[in-house]
Design a protein around this motif. Structure first.
Motif, short mmCIF file in Angstrom:
data_model
loop_
_atom_site.label_atom_id
_atom_site.label_comp_id
_atom_site.label_asym_id
_atom_site.label_seq_id
_atom_site.Cartn_x
_atom_site.Cartn_y
_atom_site.Cartn_z
N TRP A 13 1.00 -1.06 -0.18
CA TRP A 13 0.03 0.00 -0.16
C TRP A 13 0.45 1.19 0.02
O TRP A 13 0.59 1.97 -0.64
CB TRP A 13 -0.88 0.09 1.32
CG TRP A 13 -1.52 1.03 0.87
CD1 TRP A 13 -2.39 1.86 0.66
CD2 TRP A 13 -1.40 2.42 2.42
NE1 TRP A 13 -3.24 3.27 0.68
CE2 TRP A 13 -2.32 3.48 2.36
CE3 TRP A 13 -0.96 1.99 3.31
CZ2 TRP A 13 -2.13 4.19 2.56
CZ3 TRP A 13 -0.55 3.37 4.27
CH2 TRP A 13 -1.61 4.25 4.16
N VAL A 14 2.27 1.39 0.72
CA VAL A 14 2.56 2.12 0.79
C VAL A 14 3.42 2.45 -0.23
O VAL A 14 3.60 3.63 -0.98
CB VAL A 14 3.99 2.31 1.96
CG1 VAL A 14 5.56 3.78 2.09
CG2 VAL A 14 3.50 2.44 3.28
N LEU A 15 3.98 1.94 -1.14
CA LEU A 15 4.72 1.73 -2.38
C LEU A 15 3.50 2.23 -3.42
O LEU A 15 3.54 2.85 -4.85
CB LEU A 15 5.44 0.45 -2.64
CG LEU A 15 6.50 0.07 -1.93
CD1 LEU A 15 7.21 -1.73 -2.35
CD2 LEU A 15 7.96 0.68 -2.35
N ALA A 16 2.17 1.39 -3.61
CA ALA A 16 1.52 2.38 -4.77
C ALA A 16 1.04 3.80 -4.63
O ALA A 16 0.83 4.57 -5.33
CB ALA A 16 -0.30 1.57 -3.65
N GLU A 17 1.12 4.19 -3.08
CA GLU A 17 1.39 5.76 -2.58
C GLU A 17 1.83 6.75 -3.16
O GLU A 17 2.22 7.28 -3.41
CB GLU A 17 0.99 5.99 -0.94
CG GLU A 17 -0.33 5.66 -0.52
CD GLU A 17 -1.70 6.68 -1.05
OE1 GLU A 17 -1.56 7.99 -1.55
OE2 GLU A 17 -2.52 6.14 -1.60
N ILE A 18 3.78 5.80 -3.05
CA ILE A 18 4.57 6.62 -2.84
C ILE A 18 4.74 6.54 -5.09
O ILE A 18 4.71 7.56 -5.86
CB ILE A 18 5.97 5.54 -2.91
CG1 ILE A 18 6.16 5.79 -1.63
CG2 ILE A 18 7.36 6.18 -4.17
CD1 ILE A 18 7.23 4.96 -1.14
N VAL A 19 4.15 5.59 -5.91
CA VAL A 19 4.18 5.81 -7.06
C VAL A 19 3.01 6.52 -7.82
O VAL A 19 3.33 7.70 -8.70
CB VAL A 19 3.71 4.27 -7.99
CG1 VAL A 19 3.31 4.05 -9.52
CG2 VAL A 19 4.68 3.40 -7.44
N ARG A 20 1.71 6.74 -6.98
CA ARG A 20 0.93 7.60 -7.03
C ARG A 20 1.57 9.06 -6.57
O ARG A 20 1.18 10.59 -8.09
CB ARG A 20 -0.73 7.61 -6.22
CG ARG A 20 -1.28 8.45 -6.61
CD ARG A 20 -2.36 8.65 -5.39
NE ARG A 20 -2.30 9.23 -3.79
CZ ARG A 20 -2.04 9.75 -4.11
NH1 ARG A 20 -2.88 11.33 -4.40
NH2 ARG A 20 -1.88 10.18 -2.69
#
Length: 335
Positions: A112-119
């Motif tokens: 989830w954290v990595l998805a937010e970073i990509v966003r």
């Protein structure tokens, strides 16, 4: 009989753009793309034991890659779909290297954290509108390969022909994902994957490499999710960081569909997406009550039907659709 009904349903789905309304085509396109996302998440969480809550990262990557191909490279959006899957798979490599060091809840939180970073990173991409996003150039979907031929053949508008093309692509993608998952899970590698889910130590003791097998599943589901994300946003025609990386649309709904249908079963996501569509059409006008009802149904299924609605049906009737059980090898001395 069940298989005959399934074949009839597939044939009916193929002729929807010919006999159905444009609104029906658009609705079923949404259902099919959610099914593809659910099938990929089910393969990852239900069979590999990798409960990711960051798959929206690959939806967004697929969407943004497709937009970049069209706007910056001036290529057909259909090529952008393939590029979206490729980029999602490439990005999944470093993600896997990092997250595979973790397990359980830590793995889920890390995705989830990595998805937010990509966003957040893609929200800085000024060429694609930054935080406000951008739209496909006017006429892009009408100029896609095959649209003119469908327009002439079906005698419909360019917009309806474009909808029909993306619908058929979504249907083929859903059927292909389901068939590939079934063939894989019936194979020796698929049996090893299910063994890893049930008991990693026991699987390793019989020669299964858990890390390698899980890594391949993670990469392949990322690619499938990226392809689906690119296809979704061809139909939507506008991308923003919030839409492309939507937690509700591409994570919560997908998990809901898989859980109520049956995690770890292939028919589960199909049942789940049908139930979800019926509920969405029935309750969408009630605003937040709609989301509350979905949550209550999800809780009820988890409490009283641990294997989901399909698992409950299969237990009560003994009917197995797309069975994954492996029979033990016959003895050489048996007649």
């Amino acid at each position: 009989m069940i298989r005959g009904f399934g074949l009839l349903a597939v044939l009916m789905l193929f002729v929807v753009p010919v006999i159905g309304s444009r609104a029906m085509v658009q609705d079923l396109f949404g259902v099919l793309t959610l099914l593809v996302l659910a099938l990929n998440w089910n393969l990852l969480a239900g069979f590999a034991g990798l409960v990711s809550v960051g798959q929206q990262a690959f939806v967004g990557l697929g969407a943004y890659t497709m937009f970049a191909c069209v706007i910056l490279l001036d290529v057909d959006p259909l090529w952008g779909i393939l590029a979206g899957g490729a980029v999602a798979m490439i990005v999944a490599v470093p993600v896997a290297i990092f997250t595979f060091r973790l397990s359980g809840a830590y793995f889920a939180i890390a995705t989830w954290v990595l998805a937010e970073i990509v966003r957040l990173v893609l929200a800085q991409w000024k060429a694609l509108g930054g935080g406000t996003g951008t739209s496909l150039p006017k006429g892009t979907t009408k100029d896609m390969w095959g649209v003119q031929w469908l327009k002439d053949t079906l005698d419909v508008s360019s917009s309806a022909a474009s909808d029909a093309l993306t619908y058929w692509l979504a249907l083929v993608l859903a059927l292909g994902t389901l068939a590939a998952a079934y063939v894989f899970l019936r194979s020796k590698a698929g049996l090893g994957l299910q063994a890893i889910r049930d008991n990693v130590g026991a699987a390793r003791s019989v020669g299964v490499d858990p890390t390698r097998l899980k890594a391949w599943i993670f990469l392949l589901t990322a690619a499938g999710t990226g392809v689906c994300g690119a296809l979704l946003f061809i139909q939507i025609t506008r991308v923003t960081p919030e839409a492309a990386f939507s937690v509700v649309d591409w994570k919560a709904f997908v998990i809901f569909i898989t859980v109520i249908g049956g995690v770890g079963t292939l028919p589960g996501p199909i049942v789940g997406v049908i139930v979800f569509y019926i509920l969405q059409r029935t309750l969408a006008d009630y605003g937040t009550i709609y989301l509350i009802v979905l949550g209550l149904i999800g809780i009820a299924v988890m409490l009283f039907a641990h294997r989901g609605l399909w698992g409950l049906f299969a237990d009560k009737t003994g009917i197995e659709l797309l069975p994954l059980r492996h029979l033990p090898p016959r003895s050489a001395h048996s007649s």
